[in-house]
Scaffold this motif. Structure first.
Motif, short mmCIF file in Angstrom:
data_model
loop_
_atom_site.label_atom_id
_atom_site.label_comp_id
_atom_site.label_asym_id
_atom_site.label_seq_id
_atom_site.Cartn_x
_atom_site.Cartn_y
_atom_site.Cartn_z
N GLY A 44 0.80 -1.21 0.00
CA GLY A 44 0.00 0.00 0.00
C GLY A 44 0.84 1.26 0.00
O GLY A 44 0.53 2.22 -0.70
N GLY A 66 2.14 1.97 -3.41
CA GLY A 66 1.15 2.11 -4.46
C GLY A 66 1.00 0.88 -5.33
O GLY A 66 0.56 0.98 -6.48
N ASP A 123 -1.16 -1.83 -6.18
CA ASP A 123 -2.55 -2.17 -5.94
C ASP A 123 -2.95 -3.52 -6.50
O ASP A 123 -4.12 -3.89 -6.46
CB ASP A 123 -3.46 -1.08 -6.52
CG ASP A 123 -3.19 -0.82 -7.99
OD1 ASP A 123 -2.34 -1.52 -8.58
OD2 ASP A 123 -3.81 0.11 -8.56
N SER A 124 -2.01 -4.27 -7.01
CA SER A 124 -2.31 -5.59 -7.56
C SER A 124 -2.24 -6.64 -6.46
O SER A 124 -1.23 -6.79 -5.77
CB SER A 124 -1.30 -5.96 -8.67
OG SER A 124 -1.42 -7.31 -9.04
N ALA A 125 -3.35 -7.36 -6.27
CA ALA A 125 -3.35 -8.43 -5.27
C ALA A 125 -2.38 -9.54 -5.66
O ALA A 125 -1.81 -10.21 -4.79
CB ALA A 125 -4.77 -8.99 -5.12
N SER A 184 1.09 -8.92 -4.12
CA SER A 184 1.18 -9.24 -2.70
C SER A 184 1.24 -10.75 -2.49
O SER A 184 1.98 -11.23 -1.62
CB SER A 184 -0.01 -8.64 -1.95
OG SER A 184 -0.01 -7.23 -2.04
N THR A 199 4.65 2.47 -7.58
CA THR A 199 4.05 3.53 -8.39
C THR A 199 4.02 4.85 -7.65
O THR A 199 3.54 5.85 -8.19
CB THR A 199 2.61 3.16 -8.79
OG1 THR A 199 1.81 3.01 -7.61
CG2 THR A 199 2.59 1.85 -9.58
#
Length: 566
Positions: A200, A203, A205-207, A210, A247
């Motif tokens: 987070g 930046g 944001d792709s699961a 993670s 990002t």
């Protein structure tokens, strides 16, 4: 930032982790030339001898990639002869993709679909055949320009992105030493929280990223011979998986340097201050620090481009358009030649081959209308970059000089890419077209050097002038891109009055008109302290907002250039 030897060491570790957990998908190796062979050899040596390894030809067709009809054998024998596809041959092995930055979206999409499902689905003789195709992918990215990169659809399915551009064959990297692997327990809640917080903060944001980081941490623990994930494993996973996908930079409450702490007293030492200094802090902070240390050197440009977005193949290139006669080959489709459409003979024969037995014997190949295939091409429209520069008094002279320097660099880049450039300046009570769309670099530089400064900020007039010029360019078949450099503080209305409320409303309306027209744009906030007005105008324009309060001309150029490719 990592040293070249560190990058090679990371690549070798990534290869070992992929061998431990094929679910990591593989890696993207950018640059490095012969050094990449060391990484591939490391991966090959960590796998079993039975694991196949194949290199994918750059211009492979669907029949060779996925399997289908062997056209030569079919025509020679007069009956349908099938052949195994490359992806089926590499099942449970490694697929090496050279020149990955040149993959078409269609080919990258087919590879991504097979990676997602782990199986091939092929239509053959009216039947749907399925087969396993589980493999790791090593994408060799030879891109030179920042925008020449492996397609995002494929890269996102590969856990590790390693830049070996600055690594030379003489760089000696320590070989990763492996211990006896052990089964690793499930990750603790603290580990999951640390990875999620780091993603987070950066930046990401792709699961999928993670999840890759979690798998990498488990593989790192297994590689070290541990049965539990420790802080070192989590930090390594964040460095290898999350940092290359950053990002944005983590936001801090205060950008100023903290005051130095007072010297320790004897009472502090007696209370165990030495132990407190050795405390590394929460796991989240440790993992984030490891990721920040591994951020790529061009992170500003990547942040401006937006990592999750697909980038084009060339800086300043126009939009893609389909063509039936010229351009980049894009395969074939069913259709009848004529009207400028060309017959694709090989694809036509391939479509007709399976049906020859049903169409009767005899000499020659019997072709029906449904077998006809026509060639497809893709071209790019000519691009026009329109610079709308705030030359008002609210843009301080130093900031205006930096903006001029950035615009001059962008003008030179557009000239090299054979794109047209235009320059609109707004100051006082109106906007002026200083430079109509042109390829003349000398003329552009002369107009920029003569750009005056001072007066009010007729932001609405500047935005409207840029939009009208962009719509004119679009009407002539070109692809416009607007770059606005301003502090966003409008104080001159569209009618020339100096009523701030009216000026702000007119500027918002002009920004919305650009967004409604669907014109791509970037809004560069050059004020010393960016405020909400600039972000609001960028949102109304549907433009990428680039607050660059402390950037020099080079950094500003890099960010805007990357946003243009986004």
């Amino acid at each position: 930032m990592n040293a070249p030897g560190d990058a090679l060491h990371d690549a070798l570790i990534a290869a070992r982790l992929c061998a431990i957990d094929p679910g990591l998908g593989g890696m993207v190796l950018r640059g490095g030339d012969a050094v990449r062979d060391l990484v591939i050899a490391e991966l090959r040596g960590a796998l079993s001898d039975a694991a196949p390894m194949r290199r994918m030809p750059p211009h492979i067709d669907d029949g060779r990639l996925l399997g289908g009809i062997d056209l030569t054998a079919t025509l020679a024998l007069g009956r349908s002869v099938a052949r195994t596809g490359l992806l089926a041959e590499v099942d449970r092995g490694v697929l090496v993709v050279p020149m990955a930055e040149r993959l078409s979206d269609a080919l990258a999409g087919r590879l991504a679909a097979v990676i997602d499902t782990g199986e091939l689905v092929v239509e053959r003789d009216g039947a749907t055949l399925r087969g396993p195709a589980r493999f790791m992918t090593v994408a060799l990215d030879d891109g030179v320009e920042p925008d020449e990169r492996t397609p995002a659809g494929l890269a996102e399915r590969l856990a590790f992105w390693v830049d070996l551009t600055d690594v030379r064959a003489t760089d000696i990297a320590p070989q990763p030493s492996a211990a006896s692997q052990r089964s690793v327990q499930a990750a603790s809640a603290e580990v999951l929280q640390a990875l999620a917080a780091t993603a987070g903060a950066l930046g990401v944001d792709s699961a999928r990223a993670s999840l890759f980081a979690l798998r990498a941490a488990r593989a790192a623990a297994a590689f070290a011979g541990r049965d539990v994930i420790v802080d070192e494993d989590v930090a390594l996973a964040a460095r290898l998986v999350l940092a290359p996908r950053a990002t944005r930079l983590p936001q801090t409450e205060d950008q100023t340097a903290p005051e130095p702490p007072p010297p320790p007293s004897d009472s502090d030492n007696d209370m165990g201050g030495e132990d407190e200094q050795s405390d590394p802090g929460p796991l989240e902070d440790v993992v984030l620090a490891a990721a920040l240390a591994a951020l790529p050197p061009d992170v500003l440009a990547r942040i401006a481009a937006g990592r999750g977005r697909r980038v084009t193949r060339a800086s300043g290139a126009g939009e893609r358009r389909k063509s039936g006669t010229r351009g980049r080959p894009m395969g074939a489709r069913a259709g009848v030649p004529g009207g400028g459409l060309r017959l694709s003979l090989i694809d036509t024969l391939r479509a007709a081959a399976p049906w020859q037995a049903l169409r009767g014997g005899g000499a020659g190949v019997k072709i029906r209308r449904d077998d006809l295939r026509i060639r497809r091409f893709e071209t790019r429209a000519e691009a026009v970059t329109i610079f709308a520069v705030d030359a008002s008094g609210s843009s301080a002279l130093a900031r205006l000089a930096e903006a001029k320097g950035a615009v001059e660099l962008l003008l030179a880049e557009a000239y090299v890419k054979r794109a047209q450039v235009a320059l609109v300046a707004f100051r006082g009570r109106s906007a002026e077209l200083l430079l109509p769309p042109t390829r003349s670099l000398a003329r552009a530089r002369r107009s920029l050097a003569e750009l005056p400064g001072g007066g009010g900020t007729p932001l609405a007039a500047g935005l409207n002038a840029a939009r009208e010029l962009a719509e004119t360019a679009r009407g002539r078949g070109r692809t416009p891109f607007i770059v606005v450099l301003t502090d966003g503080r409008a104080n001159i209305a569209g009618d020339g009055s100096a009523i701030r409320a009216v000026a702000e409303a007119d500027a918002t309306a002009a920004a919305r008109a650009i967004g409604a027209a669907g014109i791509a744009a970037a809004f560069v906030d050059i004020s010393a302290r960016p405020r909400a007005e600039g972000a609001a105008l960028a949102a109304a324009m549907r433009a990428r907002y680039l607050p660059l309060p402390r950037a020099d001309a080079i950094a500003m150029h890099a960010a805007v250039s990357a946003a243009q490719r986004g």
